[in-house]
Motif scaffolding. Structure first.
Motif, PDB file in Angstrom:
ATOM      1  N   ASP A 114      37.292 -57.433   0.234  1.00  0.00           N
ATOM      2  CA  ASP A 114      38.244 -56.337   0.146  1.00  0.00           C
ATOM      3  C   ASP A 114      39.386 -56.638   1.114  1.00  0.00           C
ATOM      4  OD1 ASP A 114      37.572 -54.288  -1.740  1.00  0.00           O
ATOM      5  OD2 ASP A 114      35.813 -53.810  -0.520  1.00  0.00           O
TER       6      ASP A 114
ATOM      7  N   ASN B 194      39.508 -60.495 -14.689  1.00  0.00           N
ATOM      8  CA  ASN B 194      38.736 -59.627 -13.806  1.00  0.00           C
ATOM      9  C   ASN B 194      37.272 -59.516 -14.197  1.00  0.00           C
ATOM     10  OD1 ASN B 194      40.994 -59.168 -12.309  1.00  0.00           O
ATOM     11  ND2 ASN B 194      41.003 -56.962 -12.559  1.00  0.00           N
ATOM     12  N   SER B 195      36.491 -58.970 -13.274  1.00  0.00           N
ATOM     13  CA  SER B 195      35.063 -58.755 -13.506  1.00  0.00           C
ATOM     14  C   SER B 195      34.837 -57.924 -14.761  1.00  0.00           C
ATOM     15  CB  SER B 195      34.431 -58.043 -12.305  1.00  0.00           C
ATOM     16  OG  SER B 195      34.544 -58.823 -11.132  1.00  0.00           O
TER      17      SER B 195
ATOM     18  N   TRP C 289      43.697 -62.850  -7.354  1.00  0.00           N
ATOM     19  CA  TRP C 289      44.216 -62.217  -8.559  1.00  0.00           C
ATOM     20  C   TRP C 289      45.464 -61.400  -8.217  1.00  0.00           C
ATOM     21  CZ3 TRP C 289      43.463 -56.683  -9.766  1.00  0.00           C
ATOM     22  CH2 TRP C 289      44.075 -56.328 -10.995  1.00  0.00           C
TER      23      TRP C 289
ATOM     24  N   THR D  43      33.678 -63.078  -1.363  1.00  0.00           N
ATOM     25  CA  THR D  43      34.564 -62.191  -2.103  1.00  0.00           C
ATOM     26  C   THR D  43      34.871 -61.010  -1.187  1.00  0.00           C
ATOM     27  OG1 THR D  43      32.618 -61.126  -3.113  1.00  0.00           O
ATOM     28  CG2 THR D  43      33.696 -62.872  -4.361  1.00  0.00           C
TER      29      THR D  43
ATOM     30  N   PRO E 132      41.200 -59.778  -4.166  1.00  0.00           N
ATOM     31  CA  PRO E 132      41.743 -59.008  -5.290  1.00  0.00           C
ATOM     32  C   PRO E 132      43.250 -58.797  -5.185  1.00  0.00           C
ATOM     33  CG  PRO E 132      40.743 -57.523  -3.706  1.00  0.00           C
ATOM     34  CD  PRO E 132      40.510 -58.922  -3.191  1.00  0.00           C
TER      35      PRO E 132
ATOM     36  N   SER F 216      43.571 -52.774  -5.755  1.00  0.00           N
ATOM     37  CA  SER F 216      42.291 -53.150  -6.347  1.00  0.00           C
ATOM     38  C   SER F 216      41.290 -53.512  -5.257  1.00  0.00           C
ATOM     39  CB  SER F 216      42.475 -54.317  -7.312  1.00  0.00           C
ATOM     40  OG  SER F 216      43.293 -53.948  -8.393  1.00  0.00           O
ATOM     41  N   TYR F 217      40.033 -53.591  -5.667  1.00  0.00           N
ATOM     42  CA  TYR F 217      38.943 -53.774  -4.721  1.00  0.00           C
ATOM     43  C   TYR F 217      38.150 -55.038  -5.038  1.00  0.00           C
ATOM     44  CZ  TYR F 217      40.045 -48.941  -3.560  1.00  0.00           C
ATOM     45  OH  TYR F 217      40.706 -47.792  -3.176  1.00  0.00           O
ATOM     46  N   GLU F 218      37.248 -55.364  -4.137  1.00  0.00           N
ATOM     47  CA  GLU F 218      36.408 -56.544  -4.299  1.00  0.00           C
ATOM     48  C   GLU F 218      35.731 -56.576  -5.664  1.00  0.00           C
ATOM     49  OE1 GLU F 218      32.384 -58.577  -2.347  1.00  0.00           O
ATOM     50  OE2 GLU F 218      33.033 -56.573  -1.723  1.00  0.00           O
TER      51      GLU F 218
ATOM     52  N   SER G 215      36.715 -56.048  -8.474  1.00  0.00           N
ATOM     53  CA  SER G 215      37.525 -56.597  -9.564  1.00  0.00           C
ATOM     54  C   SER G 215      37.434 -58.117  -9.661  1.00  0.00           C
ATOM     55  CB  SER G 215      38.998 -56.182  -9.390  1.00  0.00           C
ATOM     56  OG  SER G 215      39.550 -56.761  -8.218  1.00  0.00           O
ATOM     57  N   ILE G 216      37.024 -58.758  -8.575  1.00  0.00           N
ATOM     58  CA  ILE G 216      36.953 -60.230  -8.574  1.00  0.00           C
ATOM     59  C   ILE G 216      35.576 -60.740  -8.149  1.00  0.00           C
ATOM     60  CG2 ILE G 216      39.411 -60.770  -8.325  1.00  0.00           C
ATOM     61  CD1 ILE G 216      37.109 -60.540  -5.277  1.00  0.00           C
ATOM     62  N   GLU G 217      34.626 -59.823  -7.981  1.00  0.00           N
ATOM     63  CA  GLU G 217      33.341 -60.216  -7.402  1.00  0.00           C
ATOM     64  C   GLU G 217      32.551 -61.168  -8.294  1.00  0.00           C
ATOM     65  OE1 GLU G 217      29.801 -58.111  -4.800  1.00  0.00           O
ATOM     66  OE2 GLU G 217      30.935 -56.905  -6.231  1.00  0.00           O
TER      67      GLU G 217
END
Length: 304
Positions: free
Chosen positions: A123, A253-254, A170, A121, A96, A100-102, A104-106
């Protein structure tokens, strides 16, 4: 006689230099990292279609394994892997951006794994980590997946081809993926809404690069980041640039509505350059990409 000998000597030296240059340009031991040599038995899965690439999942079932936040080198995460296929697969790490955290792109994890990749994916160690640190963490995550593949007790034991690696990031993670391509052999990267403010040497990148941009990005403005980064990557390196119409910085993003279109191009990119699957050229090359309302600009340097 001396001139003839000198000519032969110089000719031989030139041939050696050219050979060394060609070897380096393929990632074969040169100072600039690049992709692995092509393989002929890496392709898998049915013939792709637009609908199959834009679907929420591909032909393979996906399982997951959590990775502890106490692991060394990155902040933990999730491994996503296919369960109803065999043979070694490429591995992809996804990171990410700033603060931001995992989560957001998981979404990339199950999407890519369902098409035949082992995906982690992650953190970050700190949500404030800068791009260069994120590059190191992507690399550590890839090493972790390779180690797990080498462990007989792991659910992904024997599943990863350590020579076929990819990265997605990202924002500052996108900047990290570009930076990592200057330091480590990778087969493909996808920087999305990439942010990188330091000096860079992206003009040396040999790794095939698909840049995903967001037209109305107010954080990593396209004209200051994504577009110059695309231009920096040499024309001799396979590359493409996709800009999401009216997208803001979070467009990749997710949970965003652009997942299907980005999934189509992202899967095609990874299949083409990690699996060396030429069936996916049709989705990356050719005209009319911008006929899709979701795409405000598309560039490429095909044929790959």
């Amino acid at each position: 006689m001396k001139n003839s000998f000198l000519h032969k000597l110089l000719t031989g030296a030139s041939a050696i230099l050219l050979s060394a240059s060609a070897f380096a340009s393929t990632g074969g031991g040169g100072s600039t990292p690049g992709p692995s040599d092509p393989c002929t038995n890496c392709t898998r899965g049915p013939n792709p279609t637009v609908s199959s690439l834009e679907a929420n999942s591909g032909p393979y079932n996906v399982s997951t394994r959590n990775v502890s936040s106490f692991v060394s080198g990155f902040g933990g995460g999730t491994i996503h892997y296919p369960t109803n296929t065999s043979g070694q697969m490429g591995a992809i790490a996804v990171i990410p951006g700033y603060v931001s955290y995992e989560s957001s792109i998981e979404w990339w994890g199950p999407r890519l794994a369902s098409h035949g990749f082992v995906v982690i994916t992650i953190d970050t160690n700190s949500i404030y980590d800068q791009p260069d640190s994120r590059a190191n963490q992507i690399s550590a995550a890839l090493d972790y997946v390779i180690d797990q593949s080498n462990s007989s007790s792991s659910p992904i034991s024997g599943m990863v081809d350590s020579e076929r690696l990819g990265a997605i990031g990202w924002s500052m993670g996108g900047g990290g993926s570009l930076k990592l391509a200057t330091d480590r052999d990778l087969n493909a990267i996808i920087p999305q809404a990439p942010y990188y403010s330091g000096s860079n040497d992206f003009d040396d990148i040999l790794t095939p690069t698909l840049i995903l941009a967001c037209e109305n990005d107010a954080v990593a403005a396209v004209g200051l980041h994504a577009s110059p980064f695309y231009n920096d990557v040499p024309n001799s390196t396979p590359k493409a640039f996709l800009e999401i119409n009216n997208g803001d910085h979070f467009c990749a993003n997710s949970g965003e509505s652009d997942e299907d279109i980005l999934g189509k191009y992202g899967i095609a990119w990874m299949k083409r350059f990690i699996d060396f699957d030429y069936r996916y050229d049709q989705f990356l090359c050719g005209p009319n990409h911008e006929s899709d309302y979701n795409i405000s600009e598309y560039r490429e340097n095909c044929n790959y």
